[in-house]
Design a protein around this motif. Structure first.
Motif, PDB file in Angstrom:
ATOM      1  N   PRO A 192      94.602  51.464  23.390  1.00 23.41           N
ATOM      2  CA  PRO A 192      93.966  51.713  24.688  1.00 23.41           C
ATOM      3  C   PRO A 192      92.549  51.159  24.803  1.00 23.41           C
ATOM      4  CG  PRO A 192      95.054  53.693  23.879  1.00 23.41           C
ATOM      5  CD  PRO A 192      95.038  52.723  22.752  1.00 23.41           C
ATOM      6  N   LEU A 193      91.908  50.891  23.673  1.00 19.68           N
ATOM      7  CA  LEU A 193      90.537  50.381  23.681  1.00 19.68           C
ATOM      8  C   LEU A 193      90.465  48.870  23.497  1.00 19.68           C
ATOM      9  CD1 LEU A 193      88.774  53.062  21.437  1.00 19.68           C
ATOM     10  CD2 LEU A 193      89.040  53.054  23.926  1.00 19.68           C
ATOM     11  N   ILE A 194      91.611  48.223  23.343  1.00 15.70           N
ATOM     12  CA  ILE A 194      91.647  46.789  23.048  1.00 15.70           C
ATOM     13  C   ILE A 194      91.751  45.983  24.337  1.00 15.70           C
ATOM     14  CG2 ILE A 194      92.968  44.945  21.930  1.00 15.70           C
ATOM     15  CD1 ILE A 194      93.780  46.997  19.799  1.00 15.70           C
ATOM     16  N   GLY A 195      90.846  45.001  24.469  1.00 18.47           N
ATOM     17  CA  GLY A 195      90.862  44.133  25.640  1.00 18.47           C
ATOM     18  C   GLY A 195      91.484  42.782  25.382  1.00 18.47           C
ATOM     19  N   HIS A 196      91.501  42.340  24.123  1.00 20.62           N
ATOM     20  CA  HIS A 196      92.071  41.036  23.789  1.00 20.62           C
ATOM     21  C   HIS A 196      92.425  41.047  22.305  1.00 20.62           C
ATOM     22  CE1 HIS A 196      93.075  36.869  24.154  1.00 20.62           C
ATOM     23  NE2 HIS A 196      92.051  36.415  23.473  1.00 20.62           N
ATOM     24  N   ILE A 197      93.470  40.306  21.948  1.00 20.14           N
ATOM     25  CA  ILE A 197      93.936  40.206  20.563  1.00 20.14           C
ATOM     26  C   ILE A 197      93.979  38.729  20.178  1.00 20.14           C
ATOM     27  CG2 ILE A 197      95.855  40.629  18.974  1.00 20.14           C
ATOM     28  CD1 ILE A 197      96.644  43.006  20.804  1.00 20.14           C
ATOM     29  N   GLN A 198      93.485  38.415  18.981  1.00 22.28           N
ATOM     30  CA  GLN A 198      93.523  37.046  18.480  1.00 22.28           C
ATOM     31  C   GLN A 198      94.280  36.987  17.165  1.00 22.28           C
ATOM     32  OE1 GLN A 198      89.252  36.204  18.469  1.00 22.28           O
ATOM     33  NE2 GLN A 198      89.456  35.052  20.369  1.00 22.28           N
ATOM     34  N   ILE A 199      94.837  35.804  16.868  1.00 26.85           N
ATOM     35  CA  ILE A 199      95.676  35.635  15.695  1.00 26.85           C
ATOM     36  C   ILE A 199      95.316  34.360  14.944  1.00 26.85           C
ATOM     37  CG2 ILE A 199      97.600  36.943  16.681  1.00 26.85           C
ATOM     38  CD1 ILE A 199      98.964  34.272  17.340  1.00 26.85           C
ATOM     39  N   ALA A 200      95.553  34.396  13.629  1.00 31.89           N
ATOM     40  CA  ALA A 200      95.455  33.237  12.741  1.00 31.89           C
ATOM     41  C   ALA A 200      96.024  33.668  11.397  1.00 31.89           C
ATOM     42  CB  ALA A 200      94.008  32.768  12.575  1.00 31.89           C
ATOM     43  N   ALA A 201      96.420  32.695  10.597  1.00 26.52           N
ATOM     44  CA  ALA A 201      96.933  33.004   9.265  1.00 26.52           C
ATOM     45  C   ALA A 201      95.819  33.547   8.372  1.00 26.52           C
ATOM     46  CB  ALA A 201      97.544  31.760   8.629  1.00 26.52           C
ATOM     47  N   ILE A 202      96.222  34.380   7.423  1.00 31.62           N
ATOM     48  CA  ILE A 202      95.294  34.919   6.432  1.00 31.62           C
ATOM     49  C   ILE A 202      95.818  34.527   5.052  1.00 31.62           C
ATOM     50  CG2 ILE A 202      94.249  37.013   5.496  1.00 31.62           C
ATOM     51  CD1 ILE A 202      95.770  37.264   8.851  1.00 31.62           C
ATOM     52  N   PRO A 203      94.960  33.964   4.169  1.00 31.35           N
ATOM     53  CA  PRO A 203      93.495  33.906   4.270  1.00 31.35           C
ATOM     54  C   PRO A 203      92.907  32.582   4.738  1.00 31.35           C
ATOM     55  CG  PRO A 203      94.147  33.475   2.027  1.00 31.35           C
ATOM     56  CD  PRO A 203      95.428  33.690   2.800  1.00 31.35           C
ATOM     57  N   ASP A 204      93.713  31.571   5.085  1.00 29.45           N
ATOM     58  CA  ASP A 204      93.132  30.245   5.331  1.00 29.45           C
ATOM     59  C   ASP A 204      92.752  29.991   6.788  1.00 29.45           C
ATOM     60  OD1 ASP A 204      95.579  29.851   6.583  1.00 29.45           O
ATOM     61  OD2 ASP A 204      96.255  28.271   5.222  1.00 29.45           O
ATOM     62  N   ARG A 205      93.015  30.921   7.657  1.00 30.69           N
ATOM     63  CA  ARG A 205      92.735  30.826   9.097  1.00 30.69           C
ATOM     64  C   ARG A 205      93.456  29.639   9.741  1.00 30.69           C
ATOM     65  NH1 ARG A 205      86.894  32.163  12.099  1.00 30.69           N
ATOM     66  NH2 ARG A 205      87.877  33.360  13.761  1.00 30.69           N
ATOM     67  N   GLY A 206      94.628  29.303   9.205  1.00 28.27           N
ATOM     68  CA  GLY A 206      95.437  28.250   9.775  1.00 28.27           C
ATOM     69  C   GLY A 206      96.371  28.784  10.847  1.00 28.27           C
ATOM     70  N   PRO A 207      97.370  27.977  11.250  1.00 29.18           N
ATOM     71  CA  PRO A 207      98.336  28.418  12.249  1.00 29.18           C
ATOM     72  C   PRO A 207      99.036  29.704  11.823  1.00 29.18           C
ATOM     73  CG  PRO A 207      98.568  26.072  11.816  1.00 29.18           C
ATOM     74  CD  PRO A 207      97.632  26.596  10.784  1.00 29.18           C
ATOM     75  N   PRO A 208      99.417  30.554  12.759  1.00 29.02           N
ATOM     76  CA  PRO A 208      99.972  31.877  12.427  1.00 29.02           C
ATOM     77  C   PRO A 208     101.455  31.842  12.068  1.00 29.02           C
ATOM     78  CG  PRO A 208      99.810  31.647  14.795  1.00 29.02           C
ATOM     79  CD  PRO A 208      99.194  30.405  14.214  1.00 29.02           C
ATOM     80  N   ASP A 209     101.807  30.977  11.116  1.00 27.70           N
ATOM     81  CA  ASP A 209     103.199  30.876  10.689  1.00 27.70           C
ATOM     82  C   ASP A 209     103.344  31.000   9.174  1.00 27.70           C
ATOM     83  OD1 ASP A 209     102.059  28.491   9.922  1.00 27.70           O
ATOM     84  OD2 ASP A 209     103.431  27.208  11.052  1.00 27.70           O
ATOM     85  N   HIS A 210     102.278  31.464   8.502  1.00 22.59           N
ATOM     86  CA  HIS A 210     102.314  31.604   7.049  1.00 22.59           C
ATOM     87  C   HIS A 210     101.217  32.591   6.656  1.00 22.59           C
ATOM     88  CE1 HIS A 210      99.138  28.626   7.722  1.00 22.59           C
ATOM     89  NE2 HIS A 210      98.630  29.026   6.574  1.00 22.59           N
ATOM     90  N   GLY A 211     101.105  32.847   5.359  1.00 24.72           N
ATOM     91  CA  GLY A 211     100.054  33.739   4.887  1.00 24.72           C
ATOM     92  C   GLY A 211     100.535  35.170   4.736  1.00 24.72           C
ATOM     93  N   GLU A 212      99.584  36.075   4.572  1.00 29.91           N
ATOM     94  CA  GLU A 212      99.917  37.435   4.171  1.00 29.91           C
ATOM     95  C   GLU A 212     100.275  38.367   5.313  1.00 29.91           C
ATOM     96  OE1 GLU A 212      95.644  39.604   3.541  1.00 29.91           O
ATOM     97  OE2 GLU A 212      96.036  37.863   2.287  1.00 29.91           O
ATOM     98  N   LEU A 213     100.110  37.941   6.552  1.00 34.61           N
ATOM     99  CA  LEU A 213     100.430  38.796   7.691  1.00 34.61           C
ATOM    100  C   LEU A 213     101.692  38.276   8.382  1.00 34.61           C
ATOM    101  CD1 LEU A 213      99.285  41.311   9.078  1.00 34.61           C
ATOM    102  CD2 LEU A 213      98.010  39.815  10.620  1.00 34.61           C
TER     103      LEU A 213
END
Length: 256
Positions: A192-213
């Motif tokens: 309810p307090l969130i106005g916007h959500i952003q995404i990126a891979a973790i930990p390399d901050r690359g495209p959101p198609d790999h990594g730990e999340l």
């Protein structure tokens, strides 16, 4: 179906901002967002947004001097901080952008907190007549050592204390996974307090198609929670942006 916003601070950064808007439209993004658009005439950017039909979801206040990462929580810098807030809101009005991320800066302590609260109160008051939401974003201490705001709980406490209905959290999954993890429960707790959500891979901050999340899980979680706004793709493409978009094409055809 989850939709996505192209963060033009990172994507198509080799192009002018208006040209990047057109590139994002051609790629199939539902919206765009940016960092610091102030070297572009607002009318030029507005023309590109109108031509593509894309909305600019957000922009940032100025960072200040090198290494400051914002001015809003810096004691003794209130005049500069409020000038940056005024500048961002005025620019946002000209391009019909409905959110401004007010950057806190590298600071700590009681004086920083008092300064931050006073400047956020000012920002919310100035923005409200224009229907603009003020966003605050926790940043991790690896990328932004010493940044005033670091966790979702801290942001939520500030939002509740200031108590303006146009003050919200920018929930950046990259930063918050590094800082605190437990992203699913944090979203459930703070939505309810969130106005916007952003995404990126973790930990390399690359495209959101790999990594730990696992973003497929995250998309389903957000769908179940009723989130219906574009997610900001704020990642480093590590080469031509078009070559990094396989994740977007896959998300566009998958049932989420």
């Amino acid at each position: 179906m989850i939709q996505f916003s192209a963060n033009l601070g990172f994507l198509w950064s080799d192009l002018t901002l208006p040209a990047a808007v057109h590139a994002a439209h051609r790629a199939g993004f539902a919206a765009v967002e940016c960092h610091w658009p102030y070297n572009v005439q607002a009318q030029e950017l507005r023309t590109a947004l109108q031509a593509t039909g894309l909305s600019m979801l957000g922009l940032n206040t100025l960072r200040g001097k090198k290494g400051e990462s914002g001015l809003t929580a810096l004691p003794g810098r209130q005049q500069e901080a409020r000038a940056a807030i005024d500048q961002a809101i005025q620019y946002a009005v000209q391009i019909d952008c409905k959110s401004v991320h007010v950057m806190a800066g590298i600071s700590a302590g009681d004086a920083a907190e008092q300064t931050y609260f006073a400047n956020l109160d000012y920002a919310c008051y100035i923005a409200k007549p224009y229907g603009i939401t003020i966003l605050i974003e926790p940043l991790n201490n690896y990328d932004a050592p010493g940044y005033f705001l670091t966790t979702a709980d801290q942001a939520a406490k500030i939002i509740r204390a200031i108590a303006h209905d146009n003050l919200k959290m920018m929930f950046d999954c990259y930063h918050l996974q590094i800082t605190q993890g437990n992203i699913t429960r944090a979203l459930q707790k703070h939505l309810p307090l969130i106005g916007h959500i952003q995404i990126a891979a973790i930990p390399d901050r690359g495209p959101p198609d790999h990594g730990e999340l696992n973003y497929q899980h995250l998309y389903q979680t957000l769908t179940d929670l009723g989130w219906d706004r574009p997610l900001g793709a704020e990642y480093l493409p590590n080469g031509p942006t078009e070559a990094s978009l396989r994740w977007l094409h896959k998300a566009s055809v998958d049932e989420i």
